[in-house]
Motif scaffolding. Structure first.
Motif, mmCIF file in Angstrom:
data_model
loop_
_atom_site.group_PDB
_atom_site.id
_atom_site.type_symbol
_atom_site.label_atom_id
_atom_site.label_comp_id
_atom_site.label_asym_id
_atom_site.label_seq_id
_atom_site.Cartn_x
_atom_site.Cartn_y
_atom_site.Cartn_z
ATOM 1 N N UNK A 77 0.824 -1.205 0.000
ATOM 2 C CA UNK A 77 0.000 0.000 0.000
ATOM 3 C C UNK A 77 0.860 1.257 0.000
ATOM 4 N N UNK A 78 1.942 1.239 0.758
ATOM 5 C CA UNK A 78 2.823 2.415 0.787
ATOM 6 C C UNK A 78 3.399 2.681 -0.599
ATOM 7 N N UNK A 79 3.829 1.615 -1.263
ATOM 8 C CA UNK A 79 4.361 1.784 -2.613
ATOM 9 C C UNK A 79 3.326 2.337 -3.570
ATOM 10 N N UNK A 80 2.098 1.848 -3.478
ATOM 11 C CA UNK A 80 1.033 2.344 -4.356
ATOM 12 C C UNK A 80 0.760 3.825 -4.114
ATOM 13 N N UNK A 81 0.738 4.234 -2.848
ATOM 14 C CA UNK A 81 0.400 5.618 -2.532
ATOM 15 C C UNK A 81 1.506 6.581 -2.957
ATOM 16 N N UNK A 82 2.757 6.184 -2.805
ATOM 17 C CA UNK A 82 3.840 7.036 -3.302
ATOM 18 C C UNK A 82 3.820 7.097 -4.829
ATOM 19 N N UNK A 83 3.494 5.997 -5.479
ATOM 20 C CA UNK A 83 3.394 5.997 -6.939
ATOM 21 C C UNK A 83 2.231 6.872 -7.395
ATOM 22 N N UNK A 110 0.328 12.282 -9.563
ATOM 23 C CA UNK A 110 -0.293 13.581 -9.302
ATOM 24 C C UNK A 110 0.707 14.714 -9.464
ATOM 25 N N UNK A 111 1.900 14.533 -8.923
ATOM 26 C CA UNK A 111 2.923 15.580 -9.006
ATOM 27 C C UNK A 111 3.298 15.862 -10.460
ATOM 28 N N UNK A 112 3.396 14.796 -11.261
ATOM 29 C CA UNK A 112 3.744 14.958 -12.679
ATOM 30 C C UNK A 112 2.725 15.803 -13.416
ATOM 31 N N UNK A 113 1.464 15.738 -12.950
ATOM 32 C CA UNK A 113 0.383 16.498 -13.590
ATOM 33 C C UNK A 113 0.114 17.833 -12.914
#
Length: 289
Positions: free
Chosen positions: A246-252, A257-260
């Motif tokens: 879950x941590x990996x998914x949320x950082x991904x 979001x940051x890229x956009x």
């Protein structure tokens, strides 16, 4: 366990009761010193490991010179000029560091991993659910070698088999040590090494390790390792959990979001409970958004 005996007796414990109690008190968020009974095992001698290494695919081995700065860049890591077998058989004098990855793919070493994790599985299951994606890694280091400041994505226990070392472990989820964007890059395939600053050292806790001792390292807790005056062999047994996934998914998700140019979200200490954000991320990934 007696030396030189393969793990065949289901009653033989890798981690004695005292270690299991210490692990239960610390898991999943705190480092903890443990003890184990694998010193002298036939599969963990230098000769056995050199033979194992020579039959492993190149993608499953990594080795280089061992006396490195704590903050060395991956592209600046120097080669030692030897073959892997030569590196292991002469590691006492060649100043190197080597890791054998995913040794559980070999049946004998897979049995070793399964036996070790079976001791801890009830504790893990109660705290973070089933053990997922179980793996084992073996580290061989020359006297005085340094493993630079880095983090790993798995729940990890490092068992010291031969020689001594000091592992300095830092708190997980400290953005002064690991900025949010570094976590996002890491979960997107970025390198494990972290930027080192001398002021960081006071934030860490040093754990000296001798044969028969082990340390639990929480997911993504930054750490570095300094080898003692003799050759070191260490076995790392790792697993994932719903929490680490879950941590990996949320950082991904935050990276997308940051890229956009969109606001990112907080990754909590219990990321497995952030179900809505994880669902949105999985939908976006499936759609290729």
């Amino acid at each position: 366990m007696t030396a030189h005996s393969p793990i065949t007796n289901a009653q033989t414990m890798t981690f004695p009761e005292s270690a299991r109690a210490a692990f239960a008190a610390a898991y999943p968020d705190q480092p903890a010193r443990l003890c184990h009974d694998l010193v002298g095992h036939d599969l963990l001698t230098l000769d056995a490991l050199a033979t194992l290494a020579e039959r492993m695919p190149a993608s499953s081995v990594e080795y280089n010179l061992g006396k490195l700065p704590l903050g060395v860049r991956p592209e600046d890591t120097p080669s030692n000029g030897l073959t892997l077998g030569e590196t292991i058989r002469t590691i006492e004098t060649n100043g190197s560091w080597a890791v054998l990855k995913n040794v559980e793919r070999d049946p004998a070493y897979g049995a070793l991993l399964d036996a070790a994790l079976a001791d801890l599985e009830p504790i893990v299951r109660a705290a973070t659910g089933p053990m997922l994606h179980r793996e084992a890694f073996i580290f061989l280091t020359s006297p005085g070698s340094v493993t630079p400041f880095h983090m790993d994505p798995e729940h990890n226990i490092l068992l010291q088999i031969m020689g001594t070392k000091v592992m300095t472990v830092f708190p997980a989820r400290d953005e002064a040590l690991v900025p949010a964007q570094k976590s996002e890059d890491f979960h997107g395939g970025g390198h494990r090494n972290l930027v080192w600053q001398d002021g960081f050292k006071a934030r860490g806790t040093a754990f000296p390790l001798a044969p028969g001792e082990a340390i639990h390292v929480p997911v993504k807790a930054p750490h570095f390792v300094e080898n003692g005056p003799a050759v070191s062999i260490s076995l790392s047994v790792t697993w994932r959990s719903e929490r680490s996934v879950a941590e990996g998914e949320l950082h991904s998700f935050n990276a997308l979001l940051r890229k956009r140019g969109l606001p990112t979200g907080t990754v909590s200490a219990r990321p497995e409970r952030q179900g809505l954000r994880r669902l949105i991320y999985r939908v976006m990934r499936k759609l290729g958004v």
